[in-house]
Write an enzyme that holds these catalytic residues in place. Sequence first.
Site, PDB file in Angstrom:
ATOM      1  N   HIS A  11     -10.398  75.116  -0.564  1.00 41.87           N
ATOM      2  CA  HIS A  11     -10.510  75.615  -1.937  1.00 41.87           C
ATOM      3  C   HIS A  11     -11.375  74.650  -2.723  1.00 41.87           C
ATOM      4  CE1 HIS A  11      -9.778  77.399  -5.753  1.00 41.87           C
ATOM      5  NE2 HIS A  11      -9.159  76.324  -6.221  1.00 41.87           N
ATOM      6  N   ASP A  13     -13.227  73.911  -6.038  1.00 44.47           N
ATOM      7  CA  ASP A  13     -13.413  74.227  -7.455  1.00 44.47           C
ATOM      8  C   ASP A  13     -14.853  73.979  -7.881  1.00 44.47           C
ATOM      9  OD1 ASP A  13     -10.694  74.887  -8.383  1.00 44.47           O
ATOM     10  OD2 ASP A  13     -10.239  72.851  -7.732  1.00 44.47           O
ATOM     11  N   ASP A 135      -6.104  80.607  -6.717  1.00 43.30           N
ATOM     12  CA  ASP A 135      -5.764  79.540  -7.662  1.00 43.30           C
ATOM     13  C   ASP A 135      -5.672  79.960  -9.132  1.00 43.30           C
ATOM     14  OD1 ASP A 135      -5.045  76.926  -8.269  1.00 43.30           O
ATOM     15  OD2 ASP A 135      -7.092  76.232  -8.476  1.00 43.30           O
ATOM     16  N   HIS A 385     -12.324  79.272 -12.791  1.00 40.02           N
ATOM     17  CA  HIS A 385     -10.974  79.200 -13.360  1.00 40.02           C
ATOM     18  C   HIS A 385     -10.606  77.821 -13.896  1.00 40.02           C
ATOM     19  CE1 HIS A 385     -10.397  78.445  -8.983  1.00 40.02           C
ATOM     20  NE2 HIS A 385      -9.575  77.504  -9.408  1.00 40.02           N
TER      21      HIS A 385
END
Length: 905
Positions: A11, A13, A135, A385
């Site tokens: 994951h 970001d 997420d 996000h």
Amino acid sequence: MLNVHLVPHTHDDVGWLKTVDQYYYGDRNDIQHAGVQYILDSVVDQLLKNPDRRFIYVETAFFYRWWKQQSSAMQQTVKQLVNEGRLEFVNGGWCMSDEATTHYSAVIDQMTLGLRFLNETFGSCGRPRVAWHIDPFGHAREHASMFAQMGYDGLFFGRLDYQDRAQRMIKKEQELLWRASDSLTPPMADLFTGILPNGYNPPTGFCWDQLCNDPPIRDDPDLEDYNVDDVVKRFLTIANSQAMVYKTNHIIMTMGSDFQYENANLWYKNLDKLIHYVNAHQANGSKVNVLYSTPSCYLQELHRANLTWPLKRDDFFPYADNAHDFWTGYFTSRPALKRYERISNSNFQTCNQLEVLGGPASRKGFFGQGDSHTMKKAMAVAQHHDAVSGTEKQHVANDYARRLADGWQHCQVVVSNSLAALSGSTDKRMYCDNLNISVCPITEGSKKVVPVSRATQDVRRSRGLAINELVFQVQAPPLGYSTYSVSQLQDGHPPASTQPSTPTEIQNKFLQVTFDPNTGLLSSLSNLETKQTIKLTQNFYWYNASDGNNLDSIQPSGAYIFRPNSSTPFIISKTVKTETIQTSVVQEVRQWFAPWVSQVVRLYSDSKFLELEWTVGPLPIHDNLGKEVITRLDTSIKSSEIFYTDSNGREVLQRKKDFRPTWNLRQSEPIAGNYYPINSRAFIKDDVDQLTVVTDRSQGGGSIQNGSLEIMLHRRLLYDDVRGVGEPLNETSDIFPEGLVVRGRLLLSLDRPPVAADEHRPLAQQVVLQPLLTFTDGDLSPSTRLEFSGLQAALPPAVHLLTLTQWDKDSVLLRLEHQFQSWESKLNSQPVTVNLQKLFSTLDVLGVSELNLSANQWKDEMKRFDWMPQKDEKPQLKTVRDPSPWEVTLRPMEIRTFLLRVSLR
């Protein structure tokens, strides 16, 4: 067999604790150890060592960078891995967007950008079949609707309310069918949705990344610390217990987490062993089969099971991970960045449209070479996000804003070139980005204007010298521009009267607004056309932010979490100082609540809405208390503790106090647990009256009392909320070292409930897509074209031109949307037909092909899995034909995407 699908993943970001650049390169590892380029290097290397291994990748913003740096030989190798299904793209947007604070138009754009790159690089094998939103902090129904219309077979996510999850585990309803629109005919907006078992982390004890602490599999029987039997036993226990709360004999496990697989050898070496040793137990009667897999492989097995699935019609807001931990603060966090992102979206759409209408001269013209691509990528990154959500570190927020500013600089050249080509004027164009505080060097010498308010003079500080504002009515044609000349006819004061007294009322032909003579506050609002009047008082309050030091919980308020330490907010002032400005164009009542809170109540002569322009900050913290500032509208409307919010700027959802449609809520936070995202509008209503509030950015809000609507405007907090960002939300800047000042607008309209949408839907779009003002100095030549429209005629009120952007040399991408829900307007909730050949004034449409929403598949080739909901007849999608290849019919809430082959006239 119980089939356990292991999904190796990372994951990554697109900015959070470090900037997107720092994450890609592995810079600033003192903040967080993470380097995306090394992850992709390492994973590809390890996939080649064992053909059974799989990996999924999500964020195209990072993959695009990595791909550009690879040799042609490496690119061919990666293409082979993609073609074999060993490297699979999921989601595939530029980023994994936030779901609460993003506007649907910007989400569609960022998904289109990422998916187009994958499509053009890898073809159909690179097209993601699964949406992967592991997420984001709560999940929006409109996002599910968009994913369905983009052709995804399913959605997987990790975060949902802890009470919701507990109920779903008992009922085996962690996999469901989400009916994500009440207007689009099923299954157009139906999306299979799976809730992952461990958020997006590995099961406890099975993390083998370089920063994990779990023991590796030690499989040499001659060694004292041989642990294979223990590992297998623990894994079988976890797998069987997970199977108890899911519906089929297939379960999924996410093997990875944030920025993992930088040294992929660690993970794969242990996963290879895990698969081997667990499956070896089948010889002894074990019924567990472990395999490398991907979300789409897992989804295919669920589809093959041919079961019925529970149906969901609401959304997954608000999200709480514990009794006092509601993630509803980020709906408002960083309100200045949220507004800047919204303005940037508006400017970006203008840039795209003018690039098409101005033709090749818009990109390379009189003012040099410009591009829209820089802005496109900046806007896409901003949807992440941890970007527009406001949940990043301060230096990362600064970087997002810098990227938007840089993108706009590139777009300004496009806009200037295009306007020069369309108007025939090559005068230098100025862009005044600080007009909201009356800073615009080119106009500041003008005298024929209204006095600038004291609040504006205070907030702009040393950045401008204007003492007056220019206010006049403008009519601009659709998809076009109008030119106005300003000249000084005579010296003297502008025609405005300023009265320091408290007004009793202001009104125009549509609205009447009254004020309490004792307090100076609003007291009523009347619609003179419909002869409606409601009591309406409005004031500003602040909640004292919890510092985590109380009996119930140690949870403080922070960037993510809203946790007031009392349900009763502090009123900032019960009375206000006022002054009134009146001209033939506008009436203003200026109110001062405190040195750090002021407001202008503004009514234009031709307006059906009332404008409240609020200025809040710097929030005082000398008392060592963090503050969450709201404005509250208290009315005589009998709203029965129900209010309505939009979902990502599109469909409207009903919200009821202390209630969730799908489970019996145990409410533990009476304020934060009743807050919802307001992306562009919210309203309260009864049988007679509807008060709608249109916002100029995403904000959080609630209806805590009957007839009341509160909206959070600004937050300043002194503690981190322990969700990873590692710093308090305490924004300052060079200009505001003592704390950020934020200015914004709320637009209020009062209507009868059956027709209110006819007013507030177009109004919300106008605020999202505000006109761009450009300025030139001096007289225009007589040959200048003063007015222009790119359309042959205005579109019908129900139709909105959502996208007009250059696709390649000879084609443009067009999206038209029906902007009303099926139930909300007698007048506008009807199908509308538009003729594409008669749409544009300067473009000949030579050919048309329809695409899916994300423009990465031809519409007639888009095939999705069918899913059967429980207790619901199998939906039959009626095929409705367009009248002709050039005439397209839009039904309520439908967005249609076309690739047009065009030539400039």
